[in-house]
Design a protein around this motif. Sequence first.
Motif, mmCIF file in Angstrom:
data_model
loop_
_atom_site.group_PDB
_atom_site.id
_atom_site.type_symbol
_atom_site.label_atom_id
_atom_site.label_comp_id
_atom_site.label_asym_id
_atom_site.label_seq_id
_atom_site.Cartn_x
_atom_site.Cartn_y
_atom_site.Cartn_z
ATOM 1 N N TYR A 28 0.585 -1.416 0.372
ATOM 2 C CA TYR A 28 -0.363 0.019 0.299
ATOM 3 C C TYR A 28 0.519 1.190 -0.045
ATOM 4 O O TYR A 28 1.727 1.525 0.865
ATOM 5 C CB TYR A 28 -0.844 0.244 1.026
ATOM 6 N N ARG A 29 0.541 2.468 -0.818
ATOM 7 C CA ARG A 29 0.993 3.774 -0.749
ATOM 8 C C ARG A 29 0.779 4.359 0.763
ATOM 9 O O ARG A 29 -0.310 4.055 1.355
ATOM 10 C CB ARG A 29 1.175 4.252 -2.343
ATOM 11 N N ASP A 30 1.346 5.833 0.698
ATOM 12 C CA ASP A 30 1.507 6.677 1.563
ATOM 13 C C ASP A 30 -0.238 7.177 1.627
ATOM 14 O O ASP A 30 -0.686 6.983 2.366
ATOM 15 C CB ASP A 30 2.311 7.598 2.190
ATOM 16 N N ASP A 31 -0.897 7.179 0.168
ATOM 17 C CA ASP A 31 -2.307 7.216 0.497
ATOM 18 C C ASP A 31 -3.203 6.184 0.865
ATOM 19 O O ASP A 31 -4.431 6.136 0.506
ATOM 20 C CB ASP A 31 -2.696 8.435 -0.630
ATOM 21 N N ARG A 65 -0.666 -0.668 -4.404
ATOM 22 C CA ARG A 65 -0.071 -1.082 -5.527
ATOM 23 C C ARG A 65 0.691 -2.077 -5.337
ATOM 24 O O ARG A 65 0.946 -3.135 -5.067
ATOM 25 C CB ARG A 65 1.550 -0.462 -4.970
#
Length: 397
Positions: A317-320, A324
Motif C-alpha cells: 500500500y502507498r502512503d495514501d 500498489r
Amino acid sequence: MENLTFCGILLFFLLGCQEIGSSREPDAAIEASIGQLRRTYAPDRRTDRVEVAVIRSGDSVVFDGYTTVAAAAASLDSLVAATPGGVNRVRQLPAAEGYALIRVSVANIRTEPGHSSELTSQALMGTPVSLLDYRDGWFLIRTPDRYIAWLEEGALVRVSAEELAEWFSGDLVACAPAQTTVYATDRGIVSELVAGGLVKKIGDVAGDRVPIRLPDGRTGYVGPDEILPYEQLATPASVSVDDVLATAFAQAGKPYLWGGTSPKGMDCSGFTKTAYYLNGYVIPRDASQQVHAGEVVTLDESFSRLERGDLLFFGNYRDDGSERVTHVGFYLGDGRFLHAGADNGYITENSLIEGTADYAEHRRNSLLRARRLREGDPGVVRIDTAFAAVYTRSSSR
C-alpha cells in the motif's frame, strides 16, 4: 463526459490567467490544466500519452510535446488558444500512418530509445505494431496489447496497412515448440523462432521440410511438426484453463527476466501473459494492468473462492492507502501458486500455507487481489482481434 470535464479545466485556467502576465514561470493554472488533461485522457502512460511542457519565450507561452490521444490534442488546442501568447507545438501521434512487423525472433522493447534503457517488454516475430514516432534509429511503437515503448529500427520491417492485411491472410503459421531453427537450403541458419512467432508458409511439405518466408522476405525451412496454422493459435473458441496451466507448467524452470514476455525468459506478468498468448489470447502487459482484467474473485483466509488458474496479485500500500500491485502468479489449488519471481530467479511453485516446505511468507503477507479471466471479459482479447486492431486504430480515444 470528457468534454464537460475539459470545460471545467478551461474555466479553472481562465480564472488563473490574470497571473500569467506577471509571472516569469509557467503559470500554475496552465500546469494544473495540463495535469488534469493527462489524468483524463492518459491516466496510464504505458498505453496513452499526454507529454506536454510549457516554456516561456519572451511574450510567448510555448506548449511543446506530444499526445497519442486525438481528444487530448483538441483540448490542448483550446487551452493554447485561451492562453495570451500561446504557441502550440504539441504533436499528435502518430503524425502519419505507419505500421511494421517484428522481423527478429524476440524484439526487446525499451522505456526510452537506447540499448542501455530499461527492458520493458518484448514482441515476437511476425507481430504487428503501429509506429508512433521516430528518434535516432528508434521507433516509438504501440503493440497489440496497446503498450507504448521504443524499439530499434533493425528489429522491424515497415509495411503498409494493405501489406499487414495480406500478412494475416493465406498461409500464415505459428511456431509450435518453445524454440526452433529456420534453415537455409544448405542447412545454414537463417533465423531462430520461438513459440508463437509468425511466418508465412510458401510451399508444400517436402520430406521433413516446409518452405517459409519471414516478415522481412528471407526464406528458409522448418519441420512440418514445428508449425501450426495461425487460425489455430489466434481464434480459440474459449479460454481453456487446463491448457493455459499446461502451457504455464511447461515454462517451469525458465529464467526470470525483467521485461521478458517470451519463452526464453519472463518476468511475473510476462509469464502469465505468455501462457495466455500461447493459448490464443492477448491480456494486458503488466501486473498492475492485469489486475483490472477479468472478474474479481473474493479472497478469504482459506482461499475457498479460488479456482485453479485464477490470477493472484501481490503488492503493498502507498502512503495514501492505494494499492500498489507488483507481482502476479497462477493459483493451483491447495494454497499453491506458480509464478516467475525475481526472488526465486526462475519460474517455480510456492505455497501460501504456513508450515509447508516451500512456504513464501512474504508472498502470503503481500497478497492483495485475485481475478478470473474468461473469454469476453475486459482485457481478454483473442489474438486475431488484437492484431487486427493495430492497423485499424492507433488509440482507444
